[in-house]
Write a protein that holds these residues in place. Structure first.
Motif, mmCIF file in Angstrom:
data_model
loop_
_atom_site.group_PDB
_atom_site.id
_atom_site.type_symbol
_atom_site.label_atom_id
_atom_site.label_comp_id
_atom_site.label_asym_id
_atom_site.label_seq_id
_atom_site.Cartn_x
_atom_site.Cartn_y
_atom_site.Cartn_z
ATOM 1 N N GLY B 42 0.836 -1.148 0.033
ATOM 2 C CA GLY B 42 -0.051 -0.008 -0.016
ATOM 3 C C GLY B 42 1.066 1.184 -0.053
ATOM 4 O O GLY B 42 2.069 1.233 0.242
ATOM 5 N N LEU B 208 5.893 -3.194 -4.759
ATOM 6 C CA LEU B 208 5.176 -4.456 -5.349
ATOM 7 C C LEU B 208 5.922 -5.756 -5.917
ATOM 8 O O LEU B 208 5.637 -6.794 -5.361
ATOM 9 C CB LEU B 208 4.193 -3.818 -6.317
ATOM 10 N N VAL B 220 -3.829 -5.885 -0.088
ATOM 11 C CA VAL B 220 -3.379 -4.654 -0.425
ATOM 12 C C VAL B 220 -4.458 -3.634 0.284
ATOM 13 O O VAL B 220 -5.477 -3.963 0.664
ATOM 14 C CB VAL B 220 -3.876 -4.347 -2.019
ATOM 15 N N THR B 244 -5.804 -2.235 -7.087
ATOM 16 C CA THR B 244 -4.680 -2.911 -7.334
ATOM 17 C C THR B 244 -4.174 -2.982 -8.613
ATOM 18 O O THR B 244 -2.867 -2.907 -8.957
ATOM 19 C CB THR B 244 -5.089 -4.446 -6.911
#
Lengths: 333, 316
Positions: B42, B208, B220, B244
């Motif tokens: 996040g 990520l 997420v 996402t």
């Protein structure tokens, strides 16, 4: 003194050297850096901490700290000869011939001045516009860097802005006098990934629209691939490979550039194990002899320990390696 | 899958800022299974570090329960809590800020053992063991952190975390301050250690690619809520939530074009989150219902949770 200047040239650095200290304490931080860029072109200078990539930009902008000694055969930034310029001449060059975007907008903006006042400063210094014309130019600039409702935001202080907005304000300040060249030192490293994508897209389109050259300094190969036309890879104070960004990232010829690429985890696919490069980058006080990468290099031979490989042209690239990964048969795209 | 090491049951954590309530973590449900890594991704301010602090009981939840092997941590007595603390450890982002510069490395690594009342000889033996585990030389014990590089300092931080033989390791941006070549070394070390010691890990990062690399399951977060939770392959290859998809598309990566157009604006002020689905002002799919009703985190595909009224849909 006048020197011949190519009108399309945005940056020329020839044989740039920076050192600190004297005698036995002498440390050479940059060892013969040469780079050139044309207007509208984006060159990414990529490397790890301590490789000298920020030092290269600071030296070319004549922003080195006291005590650092600069030498260069040629240093032309945005059409201005900065190598020999003194204090007053530098004041006339900085902001007009080139702009500079730093990594951390919160520490690079003055917290006591509104962003409107800060963006107006180079305009007042270089373009001598009156109050009303300056204000309208600041509003135009804020619009150009993607501030919605620009006319209501120029009286904001930096703390009232988000990280992305602060970086947009700093970009507005850097391009306020429409310079032909921009330094951007890790301009998106402090930003979240969605904001980073927006700011990178903005920088790329500003370069294209304004015919502005940009030296983008980054540690992130993904950022290189997103915006750069060409790339130069640095290791321990030297450039080890240059060439078209897509080609170099897809198949580097220098073993260090290749190792960097292989060490990278990907969001698009999972690999079982990362190919980590062993060891760590050397400190400037203990740079290895010969090729500075040789102690970590799987392809190193006896020659690498004693001789310094020169940057040799190879197709569209230059590579400084005695045992490069591929002998190239590159053709122009 | 039926061996939960850590369970978060409707956990919220509020802070009060400027007289207003800020829900840093907002009714989060999570289960971390033994021997696996749960990744949490996040952007800044989404609540991922507060989640780490809740999991370690460094801050108590405002509501909800944090369970270790089915037991509510908040209801443990002082002795049981102290014993439990040894079994859950954290690796921080910045080794320069998380290692005492005046302590020798041996003392730094032995500190959690002293707190647990280990004898001097047992402490020395264990320090020697964990130095081996993380690939540091034995003579490191007598040196100060300043004698080590960034990557080696992070190994010291990992050695300290492993010293009291934890079964749960929380990594909060543990490789974010490291250069690419060093980052790969530390990621390989963490995955090796997990396989060797059977560690359960929660790996928190804004990166990520790093989260994909180390995790089996990934959550997420956006403004305090989990918006998607699935296996690593499902989440990255078949994302169901538009946020996402936006995040993945925004990651610059060699050989992939950058897609910046897919997201508008920046994350909103957490003190005044948008109504309904927090993501609706930036979402290309938003409809009226998104402004009014917060979508529950429910199964959008098999074993794949998403909190979206239109999971899997793409913008036309």
């Amino acid at each position: 003194m006048t020197i011949p200047v190519d009108l399309h040239e945005a940056l020329t650095i020839e044989d740039l050297r920076v050192g600190i200290g004297r005698g036995r304490d002498r440390v050479e931080l940059l060892d013969g850096i040469s780079l050139s860029l044309r207007r509208g072109e984006i060159l990414a200078l990529v490397g790890e901490s301590g490789s000298g990539k920020s030092m290269t930009a600071l030296a070319a902008a004549r922003l080195l700290p006291p005590g650092a000694e600069l030498g260069a055969r040629r240093l032309v930034v945005g059409g201005a000869d900065v190598a020999s310029a003194g204090g007053a001449a530098l004041d006339r060059i900085r902001g007009k011939s080139f702009g500079f975007v730093f990594q951390e907008p919160m520490t690079s903006l003055n917290p006591l001045l509104t962003i409107g006042e800060q963006i107006a400063e180079p305009i007042r210094l270089h373009l001598h516009l009156d109050r009303a014309a300056t204000r309208s130019r600041v509003i135009d600039l804020l619009g150009a860097v993607g501030f919605p409702a620009a006319s209501t935001r120029l009286d904001d202080y930096p703390h009232q802005l988000s990280g992305g907005q602060r970086q947009r304000a700093m970009i507005a300040m850097a391009i306020a006098c429409n310079p032909p060249f921009l330094f951007a030192d890790e301009p998106t490293t402090a930003l979240d990934v969605t904001t980073q994508a927006q700011v990178l897209t903005l920088l790329r389109s500003l370069c294209r629209e304004r015919g502005m050259g940009m030296l983008l300094i980054t540690h992130d190969l993904g950022v290189v691939s997103a915006v750069a036309d060409r790339v130069a890879v640095m290791y321990a104070g030297r450039i080890v490979e240059t060439g078209p960004a897509a080609a170099v990232l897809a198949a580097p010829h220098h073993p260090y550039a290749d190792a960097l690429r292989r060490a990278l985890p990907r969001v698009s696919a999972k690999v079982a194990r990362l190919e980590a490069l062993e060891g760590q980058p050397p400190s400037p006080r203990a740079f290895p002899t010969g090729c500075r990468f040789h102690p970590r290099c799987a392809r190193a031979t006896a020659r690498c320990r004693t001789s310094v490989p020169a940057l040799v042209p190879s197709g569209l690239r230059t590579v400084a390696c005695f045992n490069p990964i591929a002998e190239t048969k590159e053709t122009a795209p | 899958m039926s061996d939960p090491v850590l369970t978060l049951d409707r956990v919220s954590r509020d802070y009060v800022r400027a007289g207003r309530r800020l829900a840093a973590v907002d009714e989060v449900d999570l289960v971390v299974h033994r021997g696996k890594t749960l990744g949490i991704v996040g952007e800044s301010g989404c609540g991922k570090s507060t989640l780490a602090r809740l999991a370690l009981h460094l801050v108590p939840p405002s509501s909800g329960r944090v369970l270790r092997e089915g037991q509510d941590i908040a209801r443990l007595d002082a002795g049981a809590l102290r014993r439990l603390r040894a079994r859950m450890q954290i690796v921080f982002q910045d080794p320069n800020a998380s290692l005492n510069p005046r302590w020798r490395v041996g003392a730094i690594i032995a500190e959690p053992l002293r707190a647990q009342g280990w004898s001097r000889q047992k402490r020395l033996d264990r320090v020697s063991e964990v130095l081996d585990l993380v690939g540091l030389p034995q003579d490191a014990v007598d040196r100060l952190p300043s004698a080590f590089s960034g990557g080696q300092k992070q190994r010291i931080g990992i050695a300290r975390a492993l010293a009291p033989e934890p079964d749960l390791l929380i990594c909060d941006e543990a490789v974010s301050a490291l250069d690419a070549s060093i980052q790969a070394q530390i990621l390989n070390l963490l995955t090796d250690l997990q396989a060797r010691l059977g560690l359960t890990m929660v790996f928190i990062s804004h990166n990520l690619a790093v989260v994909r690399h180390v995790s089996q399951r990934v959550a997420v977060m956006y403004l305090g809520r989990i918006v998607e939770l699935a296996s690593e392959a499902d989440l990255f290859d078949r994302p169901q939530h538009p946020y996402t998809r936006t995040l993945i598309a925004a990651v610059p990566e060699p050989g992939r074009p950058l897609q910046a157009g897919s997201v508008r604006g920046e994350p909103p002020d957490a003190l005044a989150p948008p109504s309904g689905c927090h993501f609706h002002p930036r979402c290309p799919l938003a409809q009226n219902i998104c402004r009014r009703i917060s979508p529950p985190l429910i199964e959008a595909a098999s074993g794949h949770l998403a909190s979206c009224h239109f999971p899997g849909a793409s913008a036309s």
